[in-house]
Design a protein around this motif. Structure first.
Motif, PDB file in Angstrom:
ATOM      1  N   ASN A  73      39.919  46.657  51.546  1.00 62.46           N
ATOM      2  CA  ASN A  73      40.690  47.827  51.121  1.00 62.46           C
ATOM      3  C   ASN A  73      41.524  47.497  49.879  1.00 62.46           C
ATOM      4  N   PRO A  74      40.898  47.457  48.711  1.00 64.29           N
ATOM      5  CA  PRO A  74      41.642  47.086  47.511  1.00 64.29           C
ATOM      6  C   PRO A  74      42.746  48.088  47.186  1.00 64.29           C
ATOM      7  N   PRO A  75      43.879  47.608  46.662  1.00 64.53           N
ATOM      8  CA  PRO A  75      44.942  48.521  46.244  1.00 64.53           C
ATOM      9  C   PRO A  75      44.431  49.437  45.131  1.00 64.53           C
ATOM     10  N   PRO A  76      44.997  50.623  44.993  1.00 62.88           N
ATOM     11  CA  PRO A  76      44.517  51.569  43.985  1.00 62.88           C
ATOM     12  C   PRO A  76      44.523  51.010  42.563  1.00 62.88           C
ATOM     13  N   ASP A  77      45.474  50.147  42.235  1.00 60.95           N
ATOM     14  CA  ASP A  77      45.546  49.641  40.868  1.00 60.95           C
ATOM     15  C   ASP A  77      44.475  48.595  40.553  1.00 60.95           C
ATOM     16  N   THR A  78      43.681  48.178  41.532  1.00 59.59           N
ATOM     17  CA  THR A  78      42.599  47.235  41.269  1.00 59.59           C
ATOM     18  C   THR A  78      41.233  47.890  41.372  1.00 59.59           C
ATOM     19  N   SER A  79      41.147  49.056  41.981  1.00 58.76           N
ATOM     20  CA  SER A  79      39.847  49.685  42.230  1.00 58.76           C
ATOM     21  C   SER A  79      39.119  50.084  40.959  1.00 58.76           C
ATOM     22  N   ALA A  80      39.742  50.904  40.146  1.00 58.27           N
ATOM     23  CA  ALA A  80      39.046  51.440  38.975  1.00 58.27           C
ATOM     24  C   ALA A  80      39.179  50.543  37.757  1.00 58.27           C
ATOM     25  N   SER A  81      40.363  49.981  37.546  1.00 55.47           N
ATOM     26  CA  SER A  81      40.615  49.244  36.305  1.00 55.47           C
ATOM     27  C   SER A  81      40.071  47.830  36.317  1.00 55.47           C
ATOM     28  N   GLY A  82      39.852  47.284  37.495  1.00 58.18           N
ATOM     29  CA  GLY A  82      39.375  45.909  37.568  1.00 58.18           C
ATOM     30  C   GLY A  82      40.485  44.893  37.419  1.00 58.18           C
ATOM     31  N   THR A  83      41.734  45.333  37.434  1.00 57.30           N
ATOM     32  CA  THR A  83      42.870  44.442  37.267  1.00 57.30           C
ATOM     33  C   THR A  83      42.973  43.489  38.444  1.00 57.30           C
ATOM     34  N   ALA A  84      43.112  42.218  38.135  1.00 56.70           N
ATOM     35  CA  ALA A  84      43.293  41.201  39.166  1.00 56.70           C
ATOM     36  C   ALA A  84      44.785  41.031  39.430  1.00 56.70           C
ATOM     37  N   PHE A  85      45.135  40.419  40.554  1.00 56.65           N
ATOM     38  CA  PHE A  85      46.537  40.106  40.812  1.00 56.65           C
ATOM     39  C   PHE A  85      46.655  38.784  41.555  1.00 56.65           C
ATOM     40  N   TYR A  86      47.849  38.206  41.476  1.00 52.43           N
ATOM     41  CA  TYR A  86      48.203  36.997  42.206  1.00 52.43           C
ATOM     42  C   TYR A  86      49.501  37.318  42.918  1.00 52.43           C
ATOM     43  N   ALA A  87      49.537  37.182  44.250  1.00 55.96           N
ATOM     44  CA  ALA A  87      50.718  37.583  45.009  1.00 55.96           C
ATOM     45  C   ALA A  87      50.716  36.910  46.376  1.00 55.96           C
ATOM     46  N   PHE A  88      51.821  37.074  47.092  1.00 56.86           N
ATOM     47  CA  PHE A  88      51.878  36.690  48.490  1.00 56.86           C
ATOM     48  C   PHE A  88      51.312  37.859  49.275  1.00 56.86           C
ATOM     49  N   VAL A  89      50.275  37.626  50.038  1.00 56.87           N
ATOM     50  CA  VAL A  89      49.612  38.703  50.773  1.00 56.87           C
ATOM     51  C   VAL A  89      49.686  38.458  52.272  1.00 56.87           C
ATOM     52  N   THR A  90      49.672  39.551  53.017  1.00 54.29           N
ATOM     53  CA  THR A  90      49.503  39.476  54.463  1.00 54.29           C
ATOM     54  C   THR A  90      48.333  40.378  54.813  1.00 54.29           C
ATOM     55  N   GLY A  91      47.678  40.055  55.892  1.00 52.51           N
ATOM     56  CA  GLY A  91      46.533  40.844  56.317  1.00 52.51           C
ATOM     57  C   GLY A  91      45.821  40.155  57.455  1.00 52.51           C
ATOM     58  N   TYR A  92      44.548  40.476  57.588  1.00 51.77           N
ATOM     59  CA  TYR A  92      43.770  39.837  58.643  1.00 51.77           C
ATOM     60  C   TYR A  92      42.302  39.792  58.260  1.00 51.77           C
ATOM     61  N   LEU A  93      41.626  38.804  58.841  1.00 50.59           N
ATOM     62  CA  LEU A  93      40.182  38.663  58.687  1.00 50.59           C
ATOM     63  C   LEU A  93      39.534  39.239  59.931  1.00 50.59           C
ATOM     64  N   TYR A  94      38.419  39.894  59.738  1.00 49.85           N
ATOM     65  CA  TYR A  94      37.689  40.398  60.893  1.00 49.85           C
ATOM     66  C   TYR A  94      36.229  40.592  60.517  1.00 49.85           C
ATOM     67  N   ASP A  95      35.401  40.808  61.529  1.00 50.26           N
ATOM     68  CA  ASP A  95      33.987  41.076  61.324  1.00 50.26           C
ATOM     69  C   ASP A  95      33.806  42.571  61.134  1.00 50.26           C
ATOM     70  N   ALA A  96      33.433  42.958  59.920  1.00 44.73           N
ATOM     71  CA  ALA A  96      33.245  44.385  59.597  1.00 44.73           C
ATOM     72  C   ALA A  96      32.017  44.923  60.323  1.00 44.73           C
ATOM     73  N   PRO A  97      32.043  46.209  60.698  1.00 45.43           N
ATOM     74  CA  PRO A  97      30.886  46.799  61.368  1.00 45.43           C
ATOM     75  C   PRO A  97      29.642  46.805  60.490  1.00 45.43           C
ATOM     76  N   ALA A  98      29.841  46.918  59.176  1.00 41.33           N
ATOM     77  CA  ALA A  98      28.727  46.861  58.218  1.00 41.33           C
ATOM     78  C   ALA A  98      29.123  45.877  57.117  1.00 41.33           C
ATOM     79  N   PRO A  99      28.178  45.109  56.589  1.00 41.15           N
ATOM     80  CA  PRO A  99      28.526  44.123  55.561  1.00 41.15           C
ATOM     81  C   PRO A  99      29.216  44.760  54.346  1.00 41.15           C
TER      82      PRO A  99
END
Length: 113
Positions: A73-99
């Protein structure tokens, strides 16, 4: 950070502190059978950039020991523009229903600072 699975012999089920004298770094939860675990929480410094297939991938700061994972789920500012970022992130890894980007294990971004 962002390890898929680590197998250790000799630990019993429970929660262990990762610490040095005077400082606690975190906790490690040990389960009898980690196979089938649907979600693994993760946090730390990471960067996001597009790969050759135009997929956004999250790369932990300690990338020498893990591979970059597709960002579900990329943030909106990275979806269209292709802008990369470096930050402290939180989230989780999981097995997606579809690749996603050809992989079943993906990273779901919760916050970035």
């Amino acid at each position: 950070m962002f390890q898929d699975t680590i197998t250790l012999a000799g630990l019993t089920e429970g929660t262990y502190e990762i610490r040095t004298p005077g400082r606690v770094f975190g906790e490690l939860s040990v389960r009898a059978d980690p196979v089938g675990a649907s979600r693994l929480d993760a946090a730390g410094q990471a960067s996001v950039a597009r790969d050759q297939g135009n997929c956004l991938r999250l790369m932990p700061a300690v990338w020498l020991i893990v591979r970059p994972l597709p960002l579900e789920n990329p943030p909106p500012d990275t979806s269209a523009s292709g802008t990369a970022f470096y930050a402290f992130v939180t989230g989780y890894l999981y097995d997606a229903p579809a690749p996603i980007c050809g992989e079943s294990k993906v990273f779901h971004l919760v916050t970035r600072n």
